[in-house]
Design an enzyme around this catalytic site. Structure first.
Site, PDB file in Angstrom:
ATOM      1  N   GLU A   8       0.545  -8.219  -2.073  1.00 29.30           N
ATOM      2  CA  GLU A   8      -0.524  -7.242  -1.820  1.00 29.30           C
ATOM      3  C   GLU A   8      -1.120  -6.676  -3.104  1.00 29.30           C
ATOM      4  O   GLU A   8      -2.203  -6.096  -3.074  1.00 29.30           O
ATOM      5  CB  GLU A   8      -0.006  -6.108  -0.930  1.00 29.30           C
ATOM      6  CG  GLU A   8       0.463  -6.613   0.417  1.00 29.30           C
ATOM      7  CD  GLU A   8       0.595  -5.530   1.478  1.00 29.30           C
ATOM      8  OE1 GLU A   8       0.113  -4.421   1.266  1.00 29.30           O
ATOM      9  OE2 GLU A   8       1.188  -5.835   2.533  1.00 29.30           O
ATOM     10  N   LYS A  21       3.093  -0.534  -5.830  1.00 25.30           N
ATOM     11  CA  LYS A  21       3.821  -1.746  -6.244  1.00 25.30           C
ATOM     12  C   LYS A  21       3.168  -2.342  -7.501  1.00 25.30           C
ATOM     13  O   LYS A  21       3.854  -2.780  -8.418  1.00 25.30           O
ATOM     14  CB  LYS A  21       3.843  -2.790  -5.119  1.00 25.30           C
ATOM     15  CG  LYS A  21       4.671  -2.412  -3.899  1.00 25.30           C
ATOM     16  CD  LYS A  21       6.173  -2.277  -4.170  1.00 25.30           C
ATOM     17  CE  LYS A  21       6.851  -3.587  -4.476  1.00 25.30           C
ATOM     18  NZ  LYS A  21       8.333  -3.420  -4.586  1.00 25.30           N
ATOM     19  N   THR A  68       5.163  -7.798  -4.364  1.00 18.98           N
ATOM     20  CA  THR A  68       4.469  -8.265  -3.164  1.00 18.98           C
ATOM     21  C   THR A  68       3.145  -8.930  -3.509  1.00 18.98           C
ATOM     22  O   THR A  68       2.537  -8.614  -4.531  1.00 18.98           O
ATOM     23  CB  THR A  68       4.209  -7.055  -2.235  1.00 18.98           C
ATOM     24  OG1 THR A  68       3.329  -7.445  -1.193  1.00 18.98           O
ATOM     25  CG2 THR A  68       3.539  -5.907  -2.984  1.00 18.98           C
TER      26      THR A  68
HETATM   27  P1  NAD Z   1      12.745  -2.095   3.671  1.00 17.92           P
HETATM   28  O1  NAD Z   1      11.843  -0.928   3.866  1.00 17.92           O
HETATM   29  O2  NAD Z   1      13.287  -2.815   4.845  1.00 17.92           O
HETATM   30  O3  NAD Z   1      14.002  -1.663   2.796  1.00 17.92           O
HETATM   31  C1  NAD Z   1      13.899  -0.823   1.679  1.00 17.92           C
HETATM   32  C2  NAD Z   1      15.309  -0.383   1.279  1.00 17.92           C
HETATM   33  O4  NAD Z   1      15.180   0.449   0.113  1.00 17.92           O
HETATM   34  C3  NAD Z   1      16.011   0.449   2.352  1.00 17.92           C
HETATM   35  O5  NAD Z   1      17.359   0.037   2.466  1.00 17.92           O
HETATM   36  C4  NAD Z   1      15.934   1.865   1.819  1.00 17.92           C
HETATM   37  O6  NAD Z   1      17.013   2.683   2.222  1.00 17.92           O
HETATM   38  C5  NAD Z   1      15.951   1.626   0.308  1.00 17.92           C
HETATM   39  N1  NAD Z   1      15.303   2.720  -0.433  1.00 17.92           N
HETATM   40  C6  NAD Z   1      14.077   3.258  -0.175  1.00 17.92           C
HETATM   41  N2  NAD Z   1      13.835   4.273  -1.035  1.00 17.92           N
HETATM   42  C7  NAD Z   1      14.920   4.337  -1.859  1.00 17.92           C
HETATM   43  C8  NAD Z   1      15.266   5.164  -2.945  1.00 17.92           C
HETATM   44  N3  NAD Z   1      14.454   6.146  -3.369  1.00 17.92           N
HETATM   45  N4  NAD Z   1      16.435   4.955  -3.596  1.00 17.92           N
HETATM   46  C9  NAD Z   1      17.273   3.969  -3.171  1.00 17.92           C
HETATM   47  N5  NAD Z   1      17.011   3.167  -2.125  1.00 17.92           N
HETATM   48  C10 NAD Z   1      15.848   3.359  -1.473  1.00 17.92           C
HETATM   49  O7  NAD Z   1      11.949  -3.064   2.704  1.00 17.92           O
HETATM   50  P2  NAD Z   1      11.854  -4.657   2.699  1.00 17.92           P
HETATM   51  O8  NAD Z   1      10.809  -5.080   3.639  1.00 17.92           O
HETATM   52  O9  NAD Z   1      13.213  -5.227   2.769  1.00 17.92           O
HETATM   53  O10 NAD Z   1      11.278  -4.885   1.218  1.00 17.92           O
HETATM   54  C11 NAD Z   1      12.153  -4.953   0.102  1.00 17.92           C
HETATM   55  C12 NAD Z   1      11.336  -5.164  -1.152  1.00 17.92           C
HETATM   56  O11 NAD Z   1      10.584  -6.368  -1.043  1.00 17.92           O
HETATM   57  C13 NAD Z   1      10.308  -4.063  -1.416  1.00 17.92           C
HETATM   58  O12 NAD Z   1      10.276  -3.831  -2.801  1.00 17.92           O
HETATM   59  C14 NAD Z   1       8.997  -4.632  -0.925  1.00 17.92           C
HETATM   60  O13 NAD Z   1       7.916  -4.097  -1.636  1.00 17.92           O
HETATM   61  C15 NAD Z   1       9.201  -6.102  -1.237  1.00 17.92           C
HETATM   62  N6  NAD Z   1       8.471  -7.052  -0.372  1.00 17.92           N
HETATM   63  C16 NAD Z   1       8.570  -6.971   0.992  1.00 17.92           C
HETATM   64  C17 NAD Z   1       7.939  -7.918   1.785  1.00 17.92           C
HETATM   65  C18 NAD Z   1       8.041  -7.881   3.293  1.00 17.92           C
HETATM   66  O14 NAD Z   1       7.358  -8.662   3.954  1.00 17.92           O
HETATM   67  N7  NAD Z   1       8.858  -7.048   3.887  1.00 17.92           N
HETATM   68  C19 NAD Z   1       7.187  -8.938   1.196  1.00 17.92           C
HETATM   69  C20 NAD Z   1       7.087  -8.979  -0.200  1.00 17.92           C
HETATM   70  C21 NAD Z   1       7.747  -8.036  -0.976  1.00 17.92           C
HETATM   71  O1  DAU Z   2       2.389  -9.238   2.158  1.00 12.98           O
HETATM   72  C1  DAU Z   2       3.624  -8.664   1.876  1.00 12.98           C
HETATM   73  C2  DAU Z   2       3.742  -7.330   2.584  1.00 12.98           C
HETATM   74  O2  DAU Z   2       3.877  -7.614   3.968  1.00 12.98           O
HETATM   75  C3  DAU Z   2       4.907  -6.484   2.086  1.00 12.98           C
HETATM   76  O3  DAU Z   2       4.695  -6.152   0.732  1.00 12.98           O
HETATM   77  C4  DAU Z   2       5.051  -5.216   2.920  1.00 12.98           C
HETATM   78  O4  DAU Z   2       6.201  -4.497   2.504  1.00 12.98           O
HETATM   79  C5  DAU Z   2       5.189  -5.611   4.374  1.00 12.98           C
HETATM   80  O5  DAU Z   2       5.243  -4.443   5.168  1.00 12.98           O
HETATM   81  C6  DAU Z   2       4.027  -6.503   4.821  1.00 12.98           C
HETATM   82  O6  DAU Z   2       2.787  -5.753   4.865  1.00 12.98           O
HETATM   83  P1  DAU Z   2       1.734  -5.907   6.070  1.00 12.98           P
HETATM   84  O7  DAU Z   2       0.933  -4.681   6.146  1.00 12.98           O
HETATM   85  O8  DAU Z   2       1.026  -7.209   5.986  1.00 12.98           O
HETATM   86  O9  DAU Z   2       2.793  -6.017   7.303  1.00 12.98           O
HETATM   87  P2  DAU Z   2       2.788  -5.350   8.769  1.00 12.98           P
HETATM   88  O10 DAU Z   2       3.897  -5.975   9.523  1.00 12.98           O
HETATM   89  O11 DAU Z   2       2.709  -3.870   8.706  1.00 12.98           O
HETATM   90  O12 DAU Z   2       1.410  -5.874   9.380  1.00 12.98           O
HETATM   91  C7  DAU Z   2       1.134  -7.262   9.486  1.00 12.98           C
HETATM   92  C8  DAU Z   2      -0.288  -7.394  10.017  1.00 12.98           C
HETATM   93  O13 DAU Z   2      -0.323  -6.913  11.366  1.00 12.98           O
HETATM   94  C9  DAU Z   2      -1.309  -6.558   9.264  1.00 12.98           C
HETATM   95  O14 DAU Z   2      -2.551  -7.257   9.224  1.00 12.98           O
HETATM   96  C10 DAU Z   2      -1.466  -5.300  10.113  1.00 12.98           C
HETATM   97  C11 DAU Z   2      -1.236  -5.819  11.514  1.00 12.98           C
HETATM   98  N1  DAU Z   2      -0.582  -4.865  12.454  1.00 12.98           N
HETATM   99  C12 DAU Z   2       0.536  -4.220  12.070  1.00 12.98           C
HETATM  100  C13 DAU Z   2       1.171  -3.343  12.917  1.00 12.98           C
HETATM  101  C14 DAU Z   2       2.409  -2.599  12.483  1.00 12.98           C
HETATM  102  C15 DAU Z   2      -1.112  -4.703  13.728  1.00 12.98           C
HETATM  103  O15 DAU Z   2      -2.121  -5.320  14.083  1.00 12.98           O
HETATM  104  N2  DAU Z   2      -0.476  -3.837  14.568  1.00 12.98           N
HETATM  105  C16 DAU Z   2       0.630  -3.140  14.224  1.00 12.98           C
HETATM  106  O16 DAU Z   2       1.134  -2.336  15.043  1.00 12.98           O
END
Ligand code: NAD
Ligand code: DAU
Length: 351
Positions: A134, A161, A132
């Site tokens: 982050e 991470k 990520t």
């Molecule tokens: P998510 O939370 O939607 O999905 C995570 C998945 O991992 C789920 O299916 C869960 O069951 C599985 N999991 C969790 N713990 C586990 C364990 N111990 N063993 C096996 N499986 C397990 O996450 P996401 O948003 O799809 O993110 C996926 C990856 O991408 C993560 O590594 C996250 O850090 C990274 N990422 C996410 C974002 C974002 O915006 N969502 C952005 C950049 C990077």
């Molecule tokens: O930047 C990549 C990351 O983006 C991933 O690595 C993470 O897995 C993913 O969860 C996401 O993190 P953020 O914390 O940026 O996402 P989130 O959707 O939780 O929040 C987005 C922004 O909105 C953040 O500034 C916090 C704010 N927020 C979030 C929630 C849930 C609110 O203001 N209100 C809310 O209820």
């Protein structure tokens, strides 16, 4: 089958889009999806491909070292695309250890297992770690994260991470494990668990519930449509250089308040409500502890070296996303029928 690819976390948000892309695009690959099915994992996300002959689901927890070793010995994957993680920052603030277990120890279990089965012939293997933006910390009003930006994680999630990224590089230098890493900005799109801002807002607007915005809503995120992330992952997995890191971003920065106002407009239109109706639901609540101010990614390395670019403009992506959640009411109802209500009141009722 020409290759066996082990995808971890394939039942989650991004993982399910990666699994679908791989299963459909590479019929000669065996795609294994290893997922523990935590609250965030949902096999409904993969209904359309679950009976494909090149796909297999394995329920397993990456923190279980014996199970991970067994899977590697049995299937001998040629490549790993590692997405399994605890992914929500707010949950990491209330339960950091869960993040250390899965994101750090789970990753090390996978690295050890890959090292052990690949040690004789590592050259045609690849461990792809999905990370990520982050890990780079928080930006002020200007500047971008590049692949050279020093790590400065500031939440238990981002620290876990960052730690896993360091582990991957350490296994490369110490044990010659072939790897690539990518660090992506915020994803949005279908199948995202509604603890995250965009699906949470869409669901609350639909039910005329308040939309919680942390602090003043001035924090900035760079949003990328999830299928564009999946396409970048495919490219990097196949064409990225061993030992390299690639940043992935949408070049699409929004303050949270502007983003929510935009979603309110799209929702008013989609639900035939009066313009301005949904904005009345906006509620400013207590800020997230240690809330990172701004993320913005410079993806020029990926764009130049691997010719990737996002396929969707945000306008189109957000309309598609709203439509998906409105058309898939059953998916949302299933997801929020379990522990979600308890999580929601723990997270928001005292704010
Ligand atoms: P998510 O939370 O939607 O999905 C995570 C998945 O991992 C789920 O299916 C869960 O069951 C599985 N999991 C969790 N713990 C586990 C364990 N111990 N063993 C096996 N499986 C397990 O996450 P996401 O948003 O799809 O993110 C996926 C990856 O991408 C993560 O590594 C996250 O850090 C990274 N990422 C996410 C974002 C974002 O915006 N969502 C952005 C950049 C990077
Ligand atoms: O930047 C990549 C990351 O983006 C991933 O690595 C993470 O897995 C993913 O969860 C996401 O993190 P953020 O914390 O940026 O996402 P989130 O959707 O939780 O929040 C987005 C922004 O909105 C953040 O500034 C916090 C704010 N927020 C979030 C929630 C849930 C609110 O203001 N209100 C809310 O209820």
């Amino acid at each position: 089958m020409s290759k066996t690819i082990l995808i971890t976390g394939g039942a989650g948000f991004i993982g399910s889009h990666v699994v679908r892309l791989m299963v459909n695009k590479y019929p000669d690959y065996q795609i294994l999806n290893l997922d523990a099915l935590t609250y965030a994992g949902n096999l409904e996300n993969l209904k359309d491909i679950e009976s494909c002959s090149n796909y297999e689901f394995i329920r397993g927890d990456i923190t279980d070292m014996e199970a991970v070793n067994r899977i590697f010995r049995e299937y001998r994957p040629d490549g790993v695309i590692h997405l399994a993680a605890e992914s929500h920052v707010d949950r990491s603030i209330s339960d950091p250890l869960a993040f250390i277990r899965t994101n750090v120890i789970g990753t090390v279990n996978l690295l050890n297992a890959a090292r052990d089965v690949w040690h004789e012939k590592p050259d045609d293997k690849r461990f792809y770690h999905i990370s990520t933006d982050e890990v780079y910390g928080s930006l002020g009003n200007t500047g971008f994260f590049t692949e050279e930006t020093a790590y400065d994680p500031r939440s238990p999630y981002s620290a876990s991470k960052a730690s896993s990224d360091h582990m991957v590089r350490a296994w490369h230098h110490t044990y010659n494990l072939p790897f690539v890493i990518s660090n992506c900005s915020n994803n949005y799109g279908p199948n995202q668990f509604p603890e995250k801002l965009i699906p949470l807002a869409i669901n609350n607007i639909k039910h005329k519930k308040s939309i919680p915005i942390y602090g003043k809503g001035e924090n900035v995120r760079d949003w990328l449509y999830v299928e564009d992330h999946a396409a970048a992952i495919d490219l990097i997995f196949h064409r990225g250089k061993n030992g390299e890191t690639y940043n992935i971003g949408g070049n699409n920065e929004w303050t949270n308040i502007d983003l929510i106002r935009k979603i309110c407009q799209v929702m008013d239109k989609a639900l035939n409500r009066e313009p301005g109706d949904s904005e009345k639901l906006i509620t400013f609540v207590k800020d997230r502890a240690g809330h990172d101010k701004r993320y913005a990614i410079d993806s020029s390395k990926l764009m130049t070296e691997l010719e990737w670019k996002p396929s969707l403009q945000f306008e189109e992506g957000i309309e598609k996303t709203v439509k998906w959640y409105l058309d898939n009411e059953e998916w949302m109802n299933d997801v929020i029928s379990g522990d979600y209500a308890k999580y929601y009141s723990r997270q928001y009722d005292n704010r």
